[in-house]
Scaffold this active site. Structure first.
Site, PDB file in Angstrom:
ATOM      1  N   GLN A 131       0.817  -1.221   0.000  1.00 33.11           N
ATOM      2  CA  GLN A 131       0.000   0.000   0.000  1.00 33.11           C
ATOM      3  C   GLN A 131       0.850   1.272   0.000  1.00 33.11           C
ATOM      4  O   GLN A 131       0.319   2.367  -0.198  1.00 33.11           O
ATOM      5  CB  GLN A 131      -0.927   0.017   1.237  1.00 33.11           C
ATOM      6  N   HIS A 155      -0.637  -3.331  -9.225  1.00 36.02           N
ATOM      7  CA  HIS A 155      -2.001  -2.816  -9.406  1.00 36.02           C
ATOM      8  C   HIS A 155      -2.417  -1.844  -8.303  1.00 36.02           C
ATOM      9  O   HIS A 155      -3.478  -1.225  -8.377  1.00 36.02           O
ATOM     10  CB  HIS A 155      -3.020  -3.960  -9.582  1.00 36.02           C
ATOM     11  N   CYS A 210     -20.049  -9.620   4.582  1.00 38.65           N
ATOM     12  CA  CYS A 210     -21.372 -10.070   4.995  1.00 38.65           C
ATOM     13  C   CYS A 210     -21.737 -11.359   4.255  1.00 38.65           C
ATOM     14  O   CYS A 210     -21.657 -11.409   3.037  1.00 38.65           O
ATOM     15  CB  CYS A 210     -22.367  -8.979   4.622  1.00 38.65           C
TER      16      CYS A 210
HETATM   17  N1  PLP Z   1      -0.602  -6.842   1.006  1.00 40.24           N
HETATM   18  C1  PLP Z   1      -1.392  -5.784   1.146  1.00 40.24           C
HETATM   19  C2  PLP Z   1      -1.142  -4.811   2.260  1.00 40.24           C
HETATM   20  C3  PLP Z   1      -2.461  -5.578   0.265  1.00 40.24           C
HETATM   21  O1  PLP Z   1      -3.258  -4.515   0.419  1.00 40.24           O
HETATM   22  C4  PLP Z   1      -2.671  -6.531  -0.770  1.00 40.24           C
HETATM   23  C5  PLP Z   1      -3.818  -6.393  -1.681  1.00 40.24           C
HETATM   24  O2  PLP Z   1      -4.897  -6.028  -1.298  1.00 40.24           O
HETATM   25  C6  PLP Z   1      -1.782  -7.613  -0.882  1.00 40.24           C
HETATM   26  C7  PLP Z   1      -0.763  -7.735   0.019  1.00 40.24           C
HETATM   27  C8  PLP Z   1      -1.940  -8.619  -1.983  1.00 40.24           C
HETATM   28  O3  PLP Z   1      -1.474  -8.080  -3.204  1.00 40.24           O
HETATM   29  P1  PLP Z   1      -1.872  -8.734  -4.600  1.00 40.24           P
HETATM   30  O4  PLP Z   1      -3.288  -8.346  -4.848  1.00 40.24           O
HETATM   31  O5  PLP Z   1      -0.921  -8.100  -5.578  1.00 40.24           O
HETATM   32  O6  PLP Z   1      -1.637 -10.192  -4.494  1.00 40.24           O
END
Ligand code: PLP
Length: 395
Positions: free
Chosen positions: A186, A208, A331
């Site tokens: 993040q 992404h 939910c």
């Molecule tokens: N770690 C964190 C803090 C994330 O927010 C996410 C995705 O939501 C991931 C790992 C997983 O990443 P990816 O969607 O590229 O597998």
């Protein structure tokens, strides 16, 4: 960000879930996909541009986080990077029943990797957090065991946006001779991430989340850290990650990250202004809510817990207005499951169910924030009116 769909405009404010692919990154990816199909491992001249793109992408990404190019290797995203970093270190020491330390607010990619290792005989220590979601450095210091092999604490939280004291935690890990990994999924592309300054030995990132394509990411591994492969096969990626490289996605990721890092101040100022507009709007209208994650948060990140509300219902009401945000609970037909992150923050019972997450991205405008605020107030007022009406009827 407004997205045109067939019938109406959509305001997308769920950028912690994923971000829109940058236009230049998309154009580059499609061009490479169509016109540069050779395997970068081949030796003929058709493959040479691919090798060059791979090398340059690695250099660009390394420069964005102040790493050396050979310290970056490409993965399928954040989940794989987290699994690789944690499992490969622990599995290399399995016969010693290694201990792994992590925090209660990690993404499931980390927590479930730890759970899988626990099933194999490792021990796992979960650090609690304060009410803002931050790990207490003294707590880490206290919990390190002789058997601890890896400590993994995220850079910034995906639900409440809390930025952890990474440099301090890495210093504590190193003073005890332990490897420190951080899930920076993040953070990368949104706030400054400097691996030399932060001191992390390994760092996970995912394209992404910074306007790159899905299904591609990277793991930074500091020179000298021994990390066995996680996926076995060919000798790609310095024999650390087998499989033919996804060059179009890698190049698009590098471009997206370069652009986000170049425009970081401007983007952060914009999303911070959006969060302020939304908060001011809620406060000016007397809405009763808790802002989770404290002051030291990602700039575009708002986790809000509304008193006596249902976050799921708020999310659906906003969806009816073509606004995409997310909630702090999942939910199913019978029960609402509050996320482990919100539970770890010990948010009061009458607020926790009313949690939503609004995460602004570089494509959002200040008008988006005003529109979300307006609709949220309408939902909220509607709900509380409905509540008091029901009370009157019941009494
Ligand atoms: N770690 C964190 C803090 C994330 O927010 C996410 C995705 O939501 C991931 C790992 C997983 O990443 P990816 O969607 O590229 O597998």
């Amino acid at each position: 960000m407004t997205v045109a769909n067939s019938s109406s405009k959509i305001i997308y404010a769920d950028n912690a879930a994923t971000t829109k692919l940058d236009d230049d990154a998309a154009a580059l990816m499609f061009d490479l996909q169509k016109n540069f199909f050779a395997n970068p491992s081949s030796s003929y001249k058709l493959a040479r541009p691919l090798k060059k793109i791979l090398r340059e992408s690695r250099e660009k990404i390394a420069a964005c986080i102040n790493a050396e190019p050979h310290e970056i290797f490409f993965t399928s995203g954040g989940t794989e990077s987290d699994n690789h970093a944690i499992k490969s270190v622990a599995l290399a020491h399995l016969s010693e029943r290694p201990n792994i330390i992590t925090s209660a607010v990690e993404h499931k990619a980390v927590l479930n990797s730890c759970a899988a290792l626990k099933n194999l005989g490792c021990t796992v220590t979960i650090l609690s957090v304060d009410r803002f979601g931050a790990v207490k450095p003294a707590d880490l210091h206290e919990k390190i065991l002789p058997s601890t092999k890896i400590i993994s604490v995220m850079f910034a939280n995906n639900e409440v946006g809390t930025i952890q004291p990474i440099e301090t935690l890495a210093d504590i890990a190193h003073a005890a001779g332990k490897i420190f990994h951080t899930d920076a999924v993040q953070a990368v592309g949104h706030i400054p991430v400097d691996v030399k300054f932060s001191g992390a030995d390994m760092l996970s990132a995912s394209a992404h989340k910074f306007n790159g394509p899905k299904g591609i990411g990277f793991l930074y591994v500091r020179d000298g850290v021994e990390l066995p492969p996680y996926i076995d096969g060919g000798a790609q990626e310095f024999s650390r990650r087998a499989g033919t490289e996804n060059i179009p996605a890698i190049a698009a990721m590098a471009l997206a990250l370069e652009k986000n890092c170049r425009d970081m101040n401007q983007n952060a100022t914009n999303v911070a202004a959006c969060t302020k507009i939304l908060l001011d709007c809620l406060r000016a209208n007397g809405v009763d809510f808790i802002l989770n994650g404290g002051e030291n948060r990602l700039p575009g990140h708002l986790s809000l817990s509304f008193k006596d509300c249902d976050g799921e219902a708020l999310m659906h009401q906003l969806d009816l207005k073509n606004i995409c945000i997310s909630t702090g609970s999942a939910c199913n037909s019978r029960q609402i499951k509050i996320s482990h992150v919100l539970q770890a923050l010990a948010i009061p019972e009458n607020y926790i169910r009313g949690t939503i997450r609004v995460t602004f991205g570089k494509e959002n405008s200040r008008d988006d924030a005003k529109i979300i605020g307006k609709h949220l107030i309408n939902c909220h007022v509607f709900k509380s009116l409905l509540k008091s009406f029901r009370k009157e009827v019941i009494v």
